[in-house]
Design a protein around this motif. Structure first.
Motif, PDB file in Angstrom:
ATOM      1  N   GLY A  18       0.788  -1.229   0.000  1.00 37.38           N
ATOM      2  CA  GLY A  18       0.000   0.000   0.000  1.00 37.38           C
ATOM      3  C   GLY A  18       0.817   1.275   0.000  1.00 37.38           C
ATOM      4  N   SER A  19       2.142   1.171  -0.063  1.00 34.56           N
ATOM      5  CA  SER A  19       2.965   2.386   0.016  1.00 34.56           C
ATOM      6  C   SER A  19       2.993   3.148  -1.299  1.00 34.56           C
ATOM      7  N   GLY A  20       2.462   2.535  -2.379  1.00 33.63           N
ATOM      8  CA  GLY A  20       2.382   3.260  -3.648  1.00 33.63           C
ATOM      9  C   GLY A  20       3.393   2.801  -4.685  1.00 33.63           C
ATOM     10  N   LYS A  21       3.910   1.588  -4.541  1.00 33.45           N
ATOM     11  CA  LYS A  21       4.913   1.110  -5.503  1.00 33.45           C
ATOM     12  C   LYS A  21       4.341   1.099  -6.925  1.00 33.45           C
ATOM     13  N   GLY A  22       3.157   0.507  -7.069  1.00 36.03           N
ATOM     14  CA  GLY A  22       2.551   0.429  -8.402  1.00 36.03           C
ATOM     15  C   GLY A  22       2.219   1.813  -8.948  1.00 36.03           C
ATOM     16  N   THR A  23       1.677   2.655  -8.083  1.00 30.07           N
ATOM     17  CA  THR A  23       1.299   4.020  -8.487  1.00 30.07           C
ATOM     18  C   THR A  23       2.530   4.787  -8.969  1.00 30.07           C
ATOM     19  N   GLN A  24       3.607   4.686  -8.218  1.00 27.02           N
ATOM     20  CA  GLN A  24       4.821   5.433  -8.572  1.00 27.02           C
ATOM     21  C   GLN A  24       5.562   4.791  -9.739  1.00 27.02           C
ATOM     22  N   ALA A  25       5.521   3.465  -9.821  1.00 24.12           N
ATOM     23  CA  ALA A  25       6.237   2.795 -10.915  1.00 24.12           C
ATOM     24  C   ALA A  25       5.672   3.242 -12.260  1.00 24.12           C
ATOM     25  N   ALA A  26       4.362   3.406 -12.332  1.00 19.97           N
ATOM     26  CA  ALA A  26       3.756   3.846 -13.599  1.00 19.97           C
ATOM     27  C   ALA A  26       4.272   5.242 -13.969  1.00 19.97           C
ATOM     28  N   ARG A  27       4.355   6.112 -12.978  1.00 20.17           N
ATOM     29  CA  ARG A  27       4.849   7.468 -13.262  1.00 20.17           C
ATOM     30  C   ARG A  27       6.328   7.461 -13.640  1.00 20.17           C
ATOM     31  N   LEU A  28       7.118   6.671 -12.928  1.00 14.58           N
ATOM     32  CA  LEU A  28       8.562   6.634 -13.209  1.00 14.58           C
ATOM     33  C   LEU A  28       8.849   6.011 -14.564  1.00 14.58           C
ATOM     34  N   ALA A  29       8.093   4.959 -14.898  1.00 13.59           N
ATOM     35  CA  ALA A  29       8.310   4.317 -16.201  1.00 13.59           C
ATOM     36  C   ALA A  29       8.036   5.324 -17.311  1.00 13.59           C
ATOM     37  N   ALA A  30       7.003   6.144 -17.129  1.00 14.82           N
ATOM     38  CA  ALA A  30       6.701   7.159 -18.142  1.00 14.82           C
ATOM     39  C   ALA A  30       7.802   8.212 -18.200  1.00 14.82           C
ATOM     40  N   ALA A  31       8.332   8.585 -17.045  1.00 17.10           N
ATOM     41  CA  ALA A  31       9.357   9.642 -17.008  1.00 17.10           C
ATOM     42  C   ALA A  31      10.713   9.153 -17.505  1.00 17.10           C
ATOM     43  N   LEU A  32      11.031   7.882 -17.224  1.00 17.41           N
ATOM     44  CA  LEU A  32      12.376   7.375 -17.515  1.00 17.41           C
ATOM     45  C   LEU A  32      12.433   6.521 -18.775  1.00 17.41           C
ATOM     46  N   GLY A  33      11.275   6.056 -19.227  1.00 19.70           N
ATOM     47  CA  GLY A  33      11.255   5.168 -20.388  1.00 19.70           C
ATOM     48  C   GLY A  33      11.637   3.742 -20.044  1.00 19.70           C
ATOM     49  N   SER A  34      11.792   3.445 -18.752  1.00 15.15           N
ATOM     50  CA  SER A  34      12.183   2.088 -18.354  1.00 15.15           C
ATOM     51  C   SER A  34      10.957   1.182 -18.248  1.00 15.15           C
ATOM     52  N   GLU A  35      11.209  -0.124 -18.119  1.00 13.67           N
ATOM     53  CA  GLU A  35      10.092  -1.083 -18.125  1.00 13.67           C
ATOM     54  C   GLU A  35       9.649  -1.426 -16.708  1.00 13.67           C
ATOM     55  N   HIS A  36       8.361  -1.227 -16.446  1.00 15.52           N
ATOM     56  CA  HIS A  36       7.779  -1.524 -15.139  1.00 15.52           C
ATOM     57  C   HIS A  36       7.526  -3.017 -15.023  1.00 15.52           C
ATOM     58  N   LEU A  37       8.181  -3.670 -14.083  1.00 16.31           N
ATOM     59  CA  LEU A  37       7.967  -5.098 -13.843  1.00 16.31           C
ATOM     60  C   LEU A  37       7.424  -5.268 -12.431  1.00 16.31           C
ATOM     61  N   SER A  38       6.124  -5.529 -12.319  1.00 20.77           N
ATOM     62  CA  SER A  38       5.476  -5.723 -11.017  1.00 20.77           C
ATOM     63  C   SER A  38       5.280  -7.206 -10.772  1.00 20.77           C
ATOM     64  N   THR A  39       5.922  -7.738  -9.734  1.00 22.01           N
ATOM     65  CA  THR A  39       5.754  -9.169  -9.452  1.00 22.01           C
ATOM     66  C   THR A  39       4.307  -9.472  -9.077  1.00 22.01           C
ATOM     67  N   GLY A  40       3.671  -8.569  -8.332  1.00 23.41           N
ATOM     68  CA  GLY A  40       2.272  -8.792  -7.962  1.00 23.41           C
ATOM     69  C   GLY A  40       1.394  -8.880  -9.201  1.00 23.41           C
ATOM     70  N   ASP A  41       1.591  -7.944 -10.143  1.00 19.41           N
ATOM     71  CA  ASP A  41       0.782  -7.962 -11.374  1.00 19.41           C
ATOM     72  C   ASP A  41       1.078  -9.217 -12.198  1.00 19.41           C
ATOM     73  N   LEU A  42       2.364  -9.595 -12.282  1.00 25.13           N
ATOM     74  CA  LEU A  42       2.719 -10.801 -13.045  1.00 25.13           C
ATOM     75  C   LEU A  42       2.037 -12.028 -12.439  1.00 25.13           C
ATOM     76  N   LEU A  43       2.064 -12.109 -11.104  1.00 25.79           N
ATOM     77  CA  LEU A  43       1.461 -13.276 -10.441  1.00 25.79           C
ATOM     78  C   LEU A  43      -0.053 -13.266 -10.596  1.00 25.79           C
ATOM     79  N   ARG A  44      -0.662 -12.084 -10.441  1.00 28.32           N
ATOM     80  CA  ARG A  44      -2.128 -12.021 -10.584  1.00 28.32           C
ATOM     81  C   ARG A  44      -2.546 -12.365 -12.016  1.00 28.32           C
ATOM     82  N   ALA A  45      -1.726 -11.992 -13.002  1.00 27.34           N
ATOM     83  CA  ALA A  45      -2.044 -12.343 -14.399  1.00 27.34           C
ATOM     84  C   ALA A  45      -1.988 -13.859 -14.584  1.00 27.34           C
TER      85      ALA A  45
END
Ligand code: AP5
Length: 196
Positions: A18-45
């Motif tokens: 709940g600290s905002g990892k997913g929320t911030q990762a989306a913003r950082l990926a957009a700012a840096l052009g890097s690839e967001h890899l969320s283990t939680g999202d990968l597992l839920r998929a």
């Protein structure tokens, strides 16, 4: 200010549930052009798709336990290698145990920076209970949230200590508006890594 990092930047984003990892990762990926890899999202998929891996981990994720280190490392490292070879990785939710952290540090693609989001516990609980009403995540019940916070304290907090020892850790207060938090994170990164 740390030394500038040349080439793709590899970032680990960590912090309690709940600290905002997913929320911030989306913003950082957009700012840096890097690839967001969320283990939680990968597992839920995997769980939603009903794959063998998804079936194996569904109960573990719902209970707020960590899935086995080897399993998550095999899931993440090939993707992190591919991302690092391109524009860099942004790892959200990995590593969260000492064996996972050592596995990442032993690769040829260790993180350039580790950002730990810091939010007081009552606010974490409030955020996740609010999300439970909107999204209905199976691990967002009060009992499982409490357990996830305990797992973070016991298994992931030592990872932060390890990264601090390596001089890689920046702790960022993350209670403010999401855009302000993103700006604080970007301030911790070498300016030359940002896209114009
Ligand atoms: P994962 O999905 O990674 O869950 P988590 O770490 O518990 O994190 P959350 O997704 O709950 O929160 P977040 O920090 O991403 O915050 P968010 O941006 O969503 O992992 C789930 C499970 O998978 C684990 O429990 C485990 O079983 C397994 N797993 C995953 N990785 C593993 C690993 N490496 N090893 C073993 N097992 C693993 O924000 C939360 C809420 O707050 C949202 O509603 C959001 O809108 C809101 N919010 C965000 N920022 C703000 C803000 N600044 N102000 C107000 N509200 C905000």
């Amino acid at each position: 200010m740390s030394e500038p990092v040349r080439g793709p930047v590899n970032i680990v984003l960590t912090g309690p549930p709940g600290s905002g990892k997913g929320t911030q990762a989306a913003r950082l990926a957009a700012a840096l052009g890097s690839e967001h890899l969320s283990t939680g999202d990968l597992l839920r998929a995997e769980i939603t798709a009903g794959t063998p891996l998804g079936e194996a981990v569904a109960g573990v994720v719902s209970a707020g336990e960590l899935i086995p280190d080897e399993m998550v490392t095999e899931l993440v490292l090939p993707r992190a290698r591919a991302a690092a070879a391109a524009a860099g990785y942004l790892l959200d939710g990995y590593p969260r145990s000492l064996p996972q952290a050592r596995a990442l540090l032993a690769t040829e693609i260790p993180p350039d920076r580790v950002i730990a989001l810091d939010v007081p516990a009552p606010e974490l609980l409030e955020r996740m209970l609010r999300r439970a009403q909107l999204e209905g995540r199976t691990d967002d019940t009060p009992e499982v949230i409490e357990h996830r916070l305990r797992v973070f304290a016991e298994s992931t907090r030592p990872v932060l200590d390890l990264f601090a020892e390596r001089g890689l850790l920046s702790v960022v207060p993350a209670s403010g508006p999401p855009d302000a938090v993103a700006s604080s994170i970007l301030d911790q990164l070498p300016r030359k890594d940002r896209q114009p």
